[in-house]
Design an enzyme around this catalytic site. Structure first.
Site, PDB file in Angstrom:
ATOM      1  CB  SER A  42     -49.200  24.901  11.893  1.00 45.98           C
ATOM      2  OG  SER A  42     -47.818  24.822  11.612  1.00 45.98           O
ATOM      3  CG  ASP A 331     -48.460  21.514   4.270  1.00 47.70           C
ATOM      4  OD1 ASP A 331     -47.388  21.268   4.881  1.00 47.70           O
ATOM      5  OD2 ASP A 331     -49.400  22.141   4.792  1.00 47.70           O
ATOM      6  CG  HIS A 334     -47.634  21.507   8.335  1.00 49.52           C
ATOM      7  ND1 HIS A 334     -48.074  22.497   7.486  1.00 49.52           N
ATOM      8  CD2 HIS A 334     -47.338  22.104   9.507  1.00 49.52           C
ATOM      9  CE1 HIS A 334     -48.073  23.658   8.124  1.00 49.52           C
ATOM     10  NE2 HIS A 334     -47.624  23.453   9.359  1.00 49.52           N
TER      11      HIS A 334
END
Ligand SMILES: *[C@@H]1O[C@H](CO)[C@@H](O)[C@H](O)[C@H]1NC(C)=O
Ligand SMILES: *[C@@H]1O[C@H](CO)[C@@H](O)[C@H](O)[C@H]1NC(C)=O
Ligand SMILES: *[C@@H]1O[C@H](CO)[C@@H](O)[C@H](O)[C@H]1NC(C)=O
Ligand SMILES: *[C@@H]1O[C@H](CO)[C@@H](O)[C@H](O)[C@H]1NC(C)=O
Ligand SMILES: *[C@@H]1O[C@H](CO)[C@@H](O)[C@H](O)[C@H]1NC(C)=O
Length: 368
Positions: A42, A331, A334
């Site tokens: 991610s 978040d 990240h």
């Protein structure tokens, strides 16, 4: 090459093709490499998971992308760009190449001529998490690249294809999820177990790199694992709000082993070049110098809910901060657009502290 207006494009086909090549940036400065091929999790995904089933990690909904052009949630786990976008910008492109799963046959003339590149990364994937059904595993990402390579070869011939691939940059950003997974199932921590984990993991990493080399990759830009023990998610499990030391220790052990791996691979893989960008060092350095860099909050996520905004992901009904560049984290896991921007700057142009044995800029400029 500066800004070129479309109306200045010449009519002759020959020149047109030349300009097309120079302008494969879709505006702005000409690209410094033919293409960028991206692999990983991610930290690098720009929308592949949008095409996967419900249960895969996703970010293609607000408030993700709130600072992306037109506030579009693209599937990036960020309020804006991720580090791959910034690397691509440094290399003269508009942003990351498109997600592999978004490619349709018609619209990719440049990509199929070995230009621009493709992003194969998938949120939630790892180096060795090949049993997980809901992500595109590293092995599958490389198979997807092999397929694109055969399309390119069919279009421009293997000699030209291999030449372009050898000058292209292969970015890999992965490892964090393997460490999270290992940490969460550790029951009787001991050095022998941890060393075995790191050795096994790095050996698989080496297999992936060798596979890419066999497929024609020569220039590798590797991004190491950040201090994942300090992300809001990890901190939320520490009563004092400090970092989870063991996770950082595992990340450091892994990062050191990857350095050794790449050093060794270079001795056997002819013509291979690499740079390892240290997101570990960059994030540590941002935490130490946060005020000078304009940050106001390095523990709590901008978007989420609960302790450190780390009890939920950044879903549409989560709350989010108004001044995103004051936050280290977007978040629970990240970084913000701003953090990715600083990290990519340090890794692209920076000193040995942030990228070894050369930085990404030198990797780009090195003749193969
Ligand atoms: C792409 O091309 C293949 C054959 O090369 C064809 O089978 C497929 O349907 C095409 N897909 C799209 C989306 O056009
Ligand atoms: C690549 O080639 C395969 C086989 O011809 C085809 O099915 C696929 O759609 C192509 N991929 C793209 C992105 O054009
Ligand atoms: C050490 O850790 C490994 C893996 O985490 C585990 O299988 C093993 O039983 C542990 N050894 C001891 C002596 O606790
Ligand atoms: C929690 O944070 C403190 C620092 O605030 C640190 O000393 C401690 O080791 C951390 N706990 C874990 C489990 O890492
Ligand atoms: C968002 O709303 C849904 C439905 O009301 C709820 O199930 C979910 O827990 C909420 N999430 C957050 C982060 O509040």
């Amino acid at each position: 090459m500066g800004f070129v207006n479309k109306r200045f494009l010449p009519r002759s086909l020959h020149l047109f093709l030349l300009f097309d090549l120079l302008l494969n940036t879709a505006g702005g400065e000409a690209a410094k490499v033919p293409a960028i091929y991206v692999f990983g999790d991610s930290t690098a995904d720009v929308g592949n998971n949008n095409y996967l089933p419900e249960n895969s990690p996703k970010a293609n909904f607000p408030h993700n992308g709130i600072d992306f052009p037109f506030s579009r949630p693209t599937g990036r786990f960020s309020n804006g760009y991720n580090a791959i976008d910034f690397f691509a910008i440094h290399m003269g492109f508009r942003r990351s190449p498109p997600p592999s799963l978004s490619l349709s046959n018609k619209t990719n003339h440049q990509i199929m001529r070995g230009l621009k590149g493709v992003n194969f990364a998938s949120g939630g994937s790892g180096i060795a998490l090949d049993s997980m059904g809901s992500t595109i595993t590293m092995t599958k990402q490389i198979q997807n690249f092999a397929m694109i390579k055969s399309n390119i070869t069919a279009r421009i011939g293997s000699k030209t294809a291999d030449h372009l691939l050898s000058k292209s940059i292969f970015l890999i950003s992965t490892g964090g999820n393997d460490i999270f997974a290992y940490y969460s199932q550790m029951n009787s921590p001991n050095n022998t177990g941890e060393e075995l984990f790191v050795t096994t993991l790095v050996s698989k990493y080496g297999d992936h790199v060798k596979e890419l080399y066999t497929l024609g990759a020569r220039k590798f830009g590797v991004v190491d694992v950040p201090p994942i023990g300090c992300c809001p998610y990890s901190r939320s499990f520490n009563a004092t709000g400090g970092c989870i030391d063991k996770m950082n220790e595992l990340a450091l052990g892994f990062n050191n082993a990857v350095r050794a791996l790449m050093r060794n691979l270079r001795l056997t893989l002819k013509g291979m070049k690499y740079s390892i960008g240290s997101s570990y060092e960059v994030v540590l350095s941002i935490m130490k110098n946060s005020e000078a860099l304009g940050y106001k909050e390095i523990k709590t996520a901008c978007c989420g809910a609960g302790k450190f905004n780390a009890r939920t992901g950044c879903t549409p009904n989560a709350t989010y901060c108004s001044v995103r560049h004051h936050y280290l984290f977007w978040d629970m896991l990240h970084p913000t657009h701003m953090t990715s921007k600083l990290a990519s700057l340090a890794i692209y142009h920076g000193s040995q502290n942030f990228a070894t044995p050369i930085n990404f800029k030198q990797l780009v400029e090195d003749e193969v």
